[in-house]
Design a protein around this motif. Structure first.
Motif, PDB file in Angstrom:
ATOM      1  N   VAL A   1       0.852  -1.183   0.000  1.00  0.00           N
ATOM      2  CA  VAL A   1       0.000   0.000   0.000  1.00  0.00           C
ATOM      3  C   VAL A   1       0.892   1.239   0.000  1.00  0.00           C
ATOM      4  N   THR A   2       0.572   2.194  -0.873  1.00  0.00           N
ATOM      5  CA  THR A   2       1.145   3.530  -0.790  1.00  0.00           C
ATOM      6  C   THR A   2      -0.005   4.527  -0.700  1.00  0.00           C
ATOM      7  N   ALA A   3       0.257   5.693  -0.118  1.00  0.00           N
ATOM      8  CA  ALA A   3      -0.832   6.655   0.079  1.00  0.00           C
ATOM      9  C   ALA A   3      -0.265   8.048   0.287  1.00  0.00           C
ATOM     10  N   SER A   4      -1.107   9.058   0.043  1.00  0.00           N
ATOM     11  CA  SER A   4      -0.708  10.444   0.277  1.00  0.00           C
ATOM     12  C   SER A   4      -1.947  11.301   0.465  1.00  0.00           C
ATOM     13  N   GLU A   5      -1.764  12.426   1.157  1.00  0.00           N
ATOM     14  CA  GLU A   5      -2.824  13.412   1.349  1.00  0.00           C
ATOM     15  C   GLU A   5      -2.416  14.720   0.692  1.00  0.00           C
ATOM     16  N   PRO A   6      -3.250  15.276  -0.173  1.00  0.00           N
ATOM     17  CA  PRO A   6      -2.942  16.600  -0.718  1.00  0.00           C
ATOM     18  C   PRO A   6      -3.107  17.665   0.359  1.00  0.00           C
ATOM     19  N   PRO A   7      -2.584  18.861   0.151  1.00  0.00           N
ATOM     20  CA  PRO A   7      -2.755  19.930   1.140  1.00  0.00           C
ATOM     21  C   PRO A   7      -4.233  20.206   1.415  1.00  0.00           C
ATOM     22  N   LYS A   8      -4.550  20.493   2.648  1.00  0.00           N
ATOM     23  CA  LYS A   8      -5.938  20.740   3.026  1.00  0.00           C
ATOM     24  C   LYS A   8      -6.381  22.120   2.562  1.00  0.00           C
ATOM     25  N   THR A   9      -7.614  22.189   2.065  1.00  0.00           N
ATOM     26  CA  THR A   9      -8.203  23.473   1.687  1.00  0.00           C
ATOM     27  C   THR A   9      -9.072  24.041   2.801  1.00  0.00           C
TER      28      THR A   9
ATOM     29  N   THR B   1      -8.766  14.810   2.289  1.00  0.00           N
ATOM     30  CA  THR B   1      -8.773  13.925   1.126  1.00  0.00           C
ATOM     31  C   THR B   1      -7.574  13.000   1.252  1.00  0.00           C
ATOM     32  N   ILE B   2      -7.732  11.750   0.839  1.00  0.00           N
ATOM     33  CA  ILE B   2      -6.602  10.828   0.841  1.00  0.00           C
ATOM     34  C   ILE B   2      -6.674   9.959  -0.414  1.00  0.00           C
TER      35      ILE B   2
ATOM     36  N   LEU C   1      -6.545  -2.801   6.449  1.00  0.00           N
ATOM     37  CA  LEU C   1      -6.203  -2.054   5.246  1.00  0.00           C
ATOM     38  C   LEU C   1      -6.271  -0.545   5.485  1.00  0.00           C
ATOM     39  N   ILE C   2      -7.276  -0.081   6.211  1.00  0.00           N
ATOM     40  CA  ILE C   2      -7.375   1.348   6.530  1.00  0.00           C
ATOM     41  C   ILE C   2      -6.164   1.793   7.342  1.00  0.00           C
ATOM     42  N   ASP C   3      -5.777   0.991   8.320  1.00  0.00           N
ATOM     43  CA  ASP C   3      -4.603   1.308   9.129  1.00  0.00           C
ATOM     44  C   ASP C   3      -3.350   1.379   8.253  1.00  0.00           C
ATOM     45  N   ALA C   4      -3.227   0.456   7.299  1.00  0.00           N
ATOM     46  CA  ALA C   4      -2.064   0.452   6.412  1.00  0.00           C
ATOM     47  C   ALA C   4      -2.027   1.701   5.532  1.00  0.00           C
ATOM     48  N   ILE C   5      -3.198   2.146   5.054  1.00  0.00           N
ATOM     49  CA  ILE C   5      -3.265   3.365   4.242  1.00  0.00           C
ATOM     50  C   ILE C   5      -2.797   4.569   5.058  1.00  0.00           C
ATOM     51  N   TYR C   6      -3.275   4.686   6.289  1.00  0.00           N
ATOM     52  CA  TYR C   6      -2.867   5.813   7.128  1.00  0.00           C
ATOM     53  C   TYR C   6      -1.366   5.767   7.427  1.00  0.00           C
ATOM     54  N   ARG C   7      -0.833   4.580   7.686  1.00  0.00           N
ATOM     55  CA  ARG C   7       0.601   4.477   7.971  1.00  0.00           C
ATOM     56  C   ARG C   7       1.434   4.817   6.744  1.00  0.00           C
TER      57      ARG C   7
ATOM     58  N   SER D   1       0.548   6.832   4.314  1.00  0.00           N
ATOM     59  CA  SER D   1       0.448   8.281   4.091  1.00  0.00           C
ATOM     60  C   SER D   1       1.339   9.044   5.062  1.00  0.00           C
ATOM     61  N   ALA D   2       1.341   8.632   6.310  1.00  0.00           N
ATOM     62  CA  ALA D   2       2.134   9.336   7.327  1.00  0.00           C
ATOM     63  C   ALA D   2       3.635   9.195   7.085  1.00  0.00           C
ATOM     64  N   SER D   3       4.060   8.012   6.605  1.00  0.00           N
ATOM     65  CA  SER D   3       5.478   7.752   6.423  1.00  0.00           C
ATOM     66  C   SER D   3       6.012   8.138   5.052  1.00  0.00           C
TER      67      SER D   3
END
Length: 375
Positions: free
Chosen positions: A246-254, A265-266, A359-365, A367-369
């Protein structure tokens, strides 16, 4: 459940009844057989108590329980027993003695009219509700997401196993014929190779109070609220096979002041060993409602994909017949009642809810890392 578009309701009911009759004769005691026969004959139904009377209970589950064949509303748990509780008792025809608040819901154990409790509170309260249901000796349905952590899921599953009751997930879309078709393609090995998938589910949230931006209550932002549907569709297409990374990212918050505790958004990517891939997104500021999957032998698109009704599906360029009016929640609850009565398989068990929290936990990890997370 049938993996293809469901027959008309009357035929569906005959099918479920025949399935129940067949299952009831296999190793169940006389009292259980008579009990199931009473349900099939319409002499009684399994009683359901809703825990939490917010928008989903009011707009979807309550009305669905007017349509169910094998269960009906027999009680409620609410923070407003004298106002809201009494209105529900009047509207649905159950006695005021079956109205509980959150301090008295343990007394459901003494109510023989209630067989199932359904937790419809925010995710941060699901563990409390499920443990109370298990302690009362009642079967339990838990709305999605299952909890706010995998550890909570484990405690909920253990409590229900120890109490000898069933724990099911409120995963309504698994009962819609379009999503069953997605599952059937995987079961029939019909894709013909790796699958390229894209999915998104989100909407622009308002500015007032919403528990979905309270991390303690929601466990996260729109990922566990709406993104979980995209996750489920991808797992349906892959026959339940877990991704390997899993890879993930969050764009800048509006709207950082509103989404101060949770993501706005993620975006995430699942990758499988065979080369299959999902590009997923969920958002509280941008609208989306689609799932597409393309492989060597098959191509499909669902849009809208995740709504309560009026879904649309294209398969290999052909638009399938509409299923408007198909009540996902009624089918979901009837299927759970059938599984209870026959000791049959639950197609949306607690283990599936736990899987999705992993899976949700993996997405958050991820994104954070900023790094891929292996599964």
């Amino acid at each position: 459940m049938n993996a293809y578009p469901a027959p008309p309701l009357s035929s569906r009911r005959r099918f479920l009844a025949q399935s129940l009759i067949g299952g009831v004769g296999l190793g169940l005691g006389l009292s259980r057989r008579l009990y199931a026969q009473d349900v099939l004959a319409g002499r009684r139904k399994l009683g359901v108590a809703l825990i939490g009377l917010g928008g989903y209970s009011t707009g979807q589950l309550g009305p669905a329980l007017r349509e169910t064949r094998f269960c009906e509303l027999r009680g409620v748990v609410t923070g407003d027993p004298h106002g809201k509780g009494r209105r529900w008792a009047r509207d649905y025809g159950f006695p005021e003695s079956s109205i509980y608040d959150y301090d008295t819901m343990h007394r459901i154990a003494d109510n023989p009219d209630i067989d199932i409790v359904y937790s419809v509170t925010p995710p941060g309260l699901h563990e409390r509700d499920v443990l109370a249901g298990a302690a009362s000796g009642k079967h339990v349905i838990c709305e999605k997401p299952m909890a706010t952590s995998v550890a909570e899921c484990d405690r909920m599953i253990a409590a229900c196993e120890e109490a000898g009751v069933r724990l099911s997930m409120g995963y309504r879309l698994h009962f819609h014929p379009y999503h069953q078709r997605v599952k059937a393609l995987a079961a029939e090995a019909a894709w013909g190779g790796p699958i390229a998938m894209q999915g998104g589910f989100g909407y622009r949230m308002g500015t007032g109070y919403d528990w979905r931006v309270n991390k303690a209550l929601a466990g996260g932002g729109q990922l566990p609220n709406t993104g979980i549907y995209v996750i489920q569709s991808a797992l349906m297409a892959k026959g339940g096979e877990m991704p390997m990374a899993v890879t993930a990212s969050e764009p800048p918050k509006t709207r950082p002041e509103y989404f101060s505790e949770v993501e706005e958004t993620i975006n995430w990517t699942f990758e499988w060993a065979d080369g299959s891939k999902l590009e997923g997104t969920s958002s509280g500021v941008e609208g989306s409602n689609h799932f597409a999957a393309t492989a060597a032998n098959q191509a499909l698109r669902l849009q809208p994909a995740f709504s309560y009704d009026r879904l649309r599906m294209e398969l290999d360029g052909e638009t399938l017949a509409s299923m408007d009016g198909f009540n996902q929640q009624a089918h979901q609850m009837d299927a759970f009642a059938a599984a209870i009565l026959t000791d049959g398989e639950d197609i949306v068990p607690a283990a599936m809810g736990r899987r999705d929290m992993v899976l949700i936990d993996a997405i958050y990890r991820a994104s954070a890392s900023g790094q891929a997370v292996a599964l």
